[in-house]
Design a protein around this motif. Structure first.
Motif, PDB file in Angstrom:
ATOM      1  N   GLU A 107      -4.705  11.310   3.103  1.00  0.00           N
ATOM      2  CA  GLU A 107      -5.594  11.709   2.008  1.00  0.00           C
ATOM      3  C   GLU A 107      -6.130  10.535   1.202  1.00  0.00           C
ATOM      4  O   GLU A 107      -7.298  10.492   0.855  1.00  0.00           O
ATOM      5  CB  GLU A 107      -4.868  12.642   1.046  1.00  0.00           C
ATOM      6  CG  GLU A 107      -4.570  13.988   1.597  1.00  0.00           C
ATOM      7  CD  GLU A 107      -4.006  14.898   0.526  1.00  0.00           C
ATOM      8  OE1 GLU A 107      -4.454  16.046   0.474  1.00  0.00           O
ATOM      9  OE2 GLU A 107      -3.136  14.471  -0.264  1.00  0.00           O
ATOM     10  N   LYS A 108      -5.222   9.616   0.846  1.00  0.00           N
ATOM     11  CA  LYS A 108      -5.652   8.474   0.041  1.00  0.00           C
ATOM     12  C   LYS A 108      -4.694   7.318   0.254  1.00  0.00           C
ATOM     13  O   LYS A 108      -3.589   7.483   0.763  1.00  0.00           O
ATOM     14  CB  LYS A 108      -5.750   8.830  -1.442  1.00  0.00           C
ATOM     15  CG  LYS A 108      -4.423   9.111  -2.111  1.00  0.00           C
ATOM     16  CD  LYS A 108      -4.633   9.451  -3.583  1.00  0.00           C
ATOM     17  CE  LYS A 108      -3.321   9.868  -4.219  1.00  0.00           C
ATOM     18  NZ  LYS A 108      -3.481  10.221  -5.620  1.00  0.00           N
ATOM     19  N   ILE A 109      -5.161   6.152  -0.156  1.00  0.00           N
ATOM     20  CA  ILE A 109      -4.341   4.944  -0.078  1.00  0.00           C
ATOM     21  C   ILE A 109      -4.510   4.185  -1.387  1.00  0.00           C
ATOM     22  O   ILE A 109      -5.617   4.097  -1.921  1.00  0.00           O
ATOM     23  CB  ILE A 109      -4.726   4.089   1.151  1.00  0.00           C
ATOM     24  CG1 ILE A 109      -3.808   2.886   1.330  1.00  0.00           C
ATOM     25  CG2 ILE A 109      -6.165   3.659   1.089  1.00  0.00           C
ATOM     26  CD1 ILE A 109      -3.966   2.198   2.671  1.00  0.00           C
ATOM     27  N   GLU A 110      -3.400   3.706  -1.913  1.00  0.00           N
ATOM     28  CA  GLU A 110      -3.411   2.916  -3.141  1.00  0.00           C
ATOM     29  C   GLU A 110      -2.843   1.536  -2.820  1.00  0.00           C
ATOM     30  O   GLU A 110      -1.715   1.421  -2.348  1.00  0.00           O
ATOM     31  CB  GLU A 110      -2.580   3.600  -4.218  1.00  0.00           C
ATOM     32  CG  GLU A 110      -3.134   4.941  -4.633  1.00  0.00           C
ATOM     33  CD  GLU A 110      -2.242   5.683  -5.620  1.00  0.00           C
ATOM     34  OE1 GLU A 110      -1.247   5.105  -6.106  1.00  0.00           O
ATOM     35  OE2 GLU A 110      -2.548   6.853  -5.893  1.00  0.00           O
ATOM     36  N   ALA A 125       0.848  -1.196   0.000  1.00  0.00           N
ATOM     37  CA  ALA A 125       0.000   0.000   0.000  1.00  0.00           C
ATOM     38  C   ALA A 125       0.879   1.240   0.000  1.00  0.00           C
ATOM     39  O   ALA A 125       1.944   1.260   0.614  1.00  0.00           O
ATOM     40  CB  ALA A 125      -0.911   0.015   1.221  1.00  0.00           C
ATOM     41  N   TRP A 126       0.429   2.248  -0.719  1.00  0.00           N
ATOM     42  CA  TRP A 126       1.015   3.593  -0.676  1.00  0.00           C
ATOM     43  C   TRP A 126      -0.009   4.487  -0.016  1.00  0.00           C
ATOM     44  O   TRP A 126      -1.139   4.596  -0.497  1.00  0.00           O
ATOM     45  CB  TRP A 126       1.304   4.127  -2.081  1.00  0.00           C
ATOM     46  CG  TRP A 126       2.496   3.522  -2.733  1.00  0.00           C
ATOM     47  CD1 TRP A 126       2.495   2.576  -3.719  1.00  0.00           C
ATOM     48  CD2 TRP A 126       3.866   3.821  -2.465  1.00  0.00           C
ATOM     49  NE1 TRP A 126       3.784   2.269  -4.075  1.00  0.00           N
ATOM     50  CE2 TRP A 126       4.649   3.024  -3.318  1.00  0.00           C
ATOM     51  CE3 TRP A 126       4.499   4.687  -1.579  1.00  0.00           C
ATOM     52  CZ2 TRP A 126       6.031   3.063  -3.321  1.00  0.00           C
ATOM     53  CZ3 TRP A 126       5.893   4.722  -1.577  1.00  0.00           C
ATOM     54  CH2 TRP A 126       6.629   3.920  -2.442  1.00  0.00           C
ATOM     55  N   VAL A 127       0.380   5.118   1.080  1.00  0.00           N
ATOM     56  CA  VAL A 127      -0.520   6.037   1.780  1.00  0.00           C
ATOM     57  C   VAL A 127       0.018   7.445   1.577  1.00  0.00           C
ATOM     58  O   VAL A 127       1.194   7.703   1.807  1.00  0.00           O
ATOM     59  CB  VAL A 127      -0.613   5.707   3.279  1.00  0.00           C
ATOM     60  CG1 VAL A 127      -1.568   6.663   3.976  1.00  0.00           C
ATOM     61  CG2 VAL A 127      -1.041   4.257   3.491  1.00  0.00           C
ATOM     62  N   GLU A 128      -0.857   8.340   1.133  1.00  0.00           N
ATOM     63  CA  GLU A 128      -0.452   9.716   0.914  1.00  0.00           C
ATOM     64  C   GLU A 128      -0.963  10.582   2.066  1.00  0.00           C
ATOM     65  O   GLU A 128      -2.157  10.609   2.357  1.00  0.00           O
ATOM     66  CB  GLU A 128      -1.013  10.231  -0.407  1.00  0.00           C
ATOM     67  CG  GLU A 128      -0.432  11.553  -0.824  1.00  0.00           C
ATOM     68  CD  GLU A 128      -0.823  11.914  -2.231  1.00  0.00           C
ATOM     69  OE1 GLU A 128      -1.565  12.894  -2.395  1.00  0.00           O
ATOM     70  OE2 GLU A 128      -0.392  11.200  -3.171  1.00  0.00           O
ATOM     71  N   GLY A 175      -4.549  -2.705  -9.038  1.00  0.00           N
ATOM     72  CA  GLY A 175      -4.415  -1.553  -8.159  1.00  0.00           C
ATOM     73  C   GLY A 175      -5.789  -1.083  -7.718  1.00  0.00           C
ATOM     74  O   GLY A 175      -6.708  -1.009  -8.529  1.00  0.00           O
ATOM     75  N   LEU A 176      -5.933  -0.812  -6.442  1.00  0.00           N
ATOM     76  CA  LEU A 176      -7.192  -0.325  -5.886  1.00  0.00           C
ATOM     77  C   LEU A 176      -6.902   0.940  -5.086  1.00  0.00           C
ATOM     78  O   LEU A 176      -5.993   0.963  -4.268  1.00  0.00           O
ATOM     79  CB  LEU A 176      -7.828  -1.379  -4.979  1.00  0.00           C
ATOM     80  CG  LEU A 176      -8.136  -2.727  -5.637  1.00  0.00           C
ATOM     81  CD1 LEU A 176      -8.472  -3.771  -4.597  1.00  0.00           C
ATOM     82  CD2 LEU A 176      -9.282  -2.572  -6.618  1.00  0.00           C
ATOM     83  N   LYS A 177      -7.677   1.987  -5.331  1.00  0.00           N
ATOM     84  CA  LYS A 177      -7.460   3.275  -4.669  1.00  0.00           C
ATOM     85  C   LYS A 177      -8.663   3.616  -3.807  1.00  0.00           C
ATOM     86  O   LYS A 177      -9.806   3.408  -4.217  1.00  0.00           O
ATOM     87  CB  LYS A 177      -7.234   4.363  -5.711  1.00  0.00           C
ATOM     88  CG  LYS A 177      -6.993   5.728  -5.147  1.00  0.00           C
ATOM     89  CD  LYS A 177      -6.762   6.731  -6.270  1.00  0.00           C
ATOM     90  CE  LYS A 177      -7.552   7.970  -5.975  1.00  0.00           C
ATOM     91  NZ  LYS A 177      -7.468   8.988  -6.981  1.00  0.00           N
ATOM     92  N   VAL A 178      -8.380   4.162  -2.605  1.00  0.00           N
ATOM     93  CA  VAL A 178      -9.435   4.590  -1.701  1.00  0.00           C
ATOM     94  C   VAL A 178      -9.152   6.025  -1.276  1.00  0.00           C
ATOM     95  O   VAL A 178      -8.078   6.318  -0.751  1.00  0.00           O
ATOM     96  CB  VAL A 178      -9.492   3.681  -0.443  1.00  0.00           C
ATOM     97  CG1 VAL A 178     -10.564   4.167   0.521  1.00  0.00           C
ATOM     98  CG2 VAL A 178      -9.707   2.229  -0.825  1.00  0.00           C
ATOM     99  N   ASP A 179     -10.099   6.930  -1.530  1.00  0.00           N
ATOM    100  CA  ASP A 179      -9.986   8.300  -1.033  1.00  0.00           C
ATOM    101  C   ASP A 179     -10.398   8.287   0.435  1.00  0.00           C
ATOM    102  O   ASP A 179     -11.475   7.795   0.788  1.00  0.00           O
ATOM    103  CB  ASP A 179     -10.897   9.238  -1.826  1.00  0.00           C
ATOM    104  CG  ASP A 179     -10.399   9.456  -3.240  1.00  0.00           C
ATOM    105  OD1 ASP A 179      -9.166   9.541  -3.421  1.00  0.00           O
ATOM    106  OD2 ASP A 179     -11.227   9.530  -4.157  1.00  0.00           O
ATOM    107  N   LEU A 180      -9.536   8.833   1.293  1.00  0.00           N
ATOM    108  CA  LEU A 180      -9.774   8.782   2.729  1.00  0.00           C
ATOM    109  C   LEU A 180     -10.457  10.028   3.276  1.00  0.00           C
ATOM    110  O   LEU A 180     -10.969  10.013   4.396  1.00  0.00           O
ATOM    111  CB  LEU A 180      -8.446   8.549   3.464  1.00  0.00           C
ATOM    112  CG  LEU A 180      -7.752   7.231   3.102  1.00  0.00           C
ATOM    113  CD1 LEU A 180      -6.361   7.184   3.693  1.00  0.00           C
ATOM    114  CD2 LEU A 180      -8.586   6.048   3.563  1.00  0.00           C
TER     115      LEU A 180
END
Length: 117
Positions: free
Chosen positions: A58-61, A43-46, A73-78
């Motif tokens: 802000e978001k996690i990919e 996971a990449w967490v921004e 790849g799955l992206k979630v806006d936090l």
């Protein structure tokens, strides 16, 4: 190394952002989308600190493997749509990955010691 560098680099961003990557033990975080399960493995967490405010995720990919063995790849806006707080309905397991990323980066106050030559 065939490279030289000079100068005194300085960050002057008003809205700094940090992207933190974490490896996830396979099988410990399963994401479900449209009835299909995906086993997350990275996971990449921004994180951002807009206008000198405290750090916010802000978001996690996610990089995950589907049942067919292919990576997706799955992206979630936090953040919620107003960007003033967390989005409702984000599963606890995703917030645990965010916490792991924050911890691995020293709560985004990244602590680092420059290697000695």
């Amino acid at each position: 190394m065939d490279l030289s560098a000079t100068g005194e680099p300085v960050m002057t961003h008003q809205d700094p952002q940090v992207r933190v990557g974490v490896h996830i033990s396979k099988g410990t975080c399963v994401l479900t989308r449209g009835g299909t399960d995906f086993a997350a493995y990275h996971a990449w967490v921004e994180f951002a600190a807009p206008e000198q405010a405290s750090w916010t995720a802000e978001k996690i990919e996610f990089s995950a493997q589907g049942p067919d063995g292919k990576s997706v790849g799955l992206k979630v806006d936090l953040l919620n749509d107003a960007c003033d707080g967390p989005r409702d309905g984000v599963p606890d397991a995703i917030w645990k990955v965010v916490a792991l990323a924050a911890t691995s980066a020293g709560d985004v106050g990244i602590r680092y010691t420059t290697p000695t030559s």
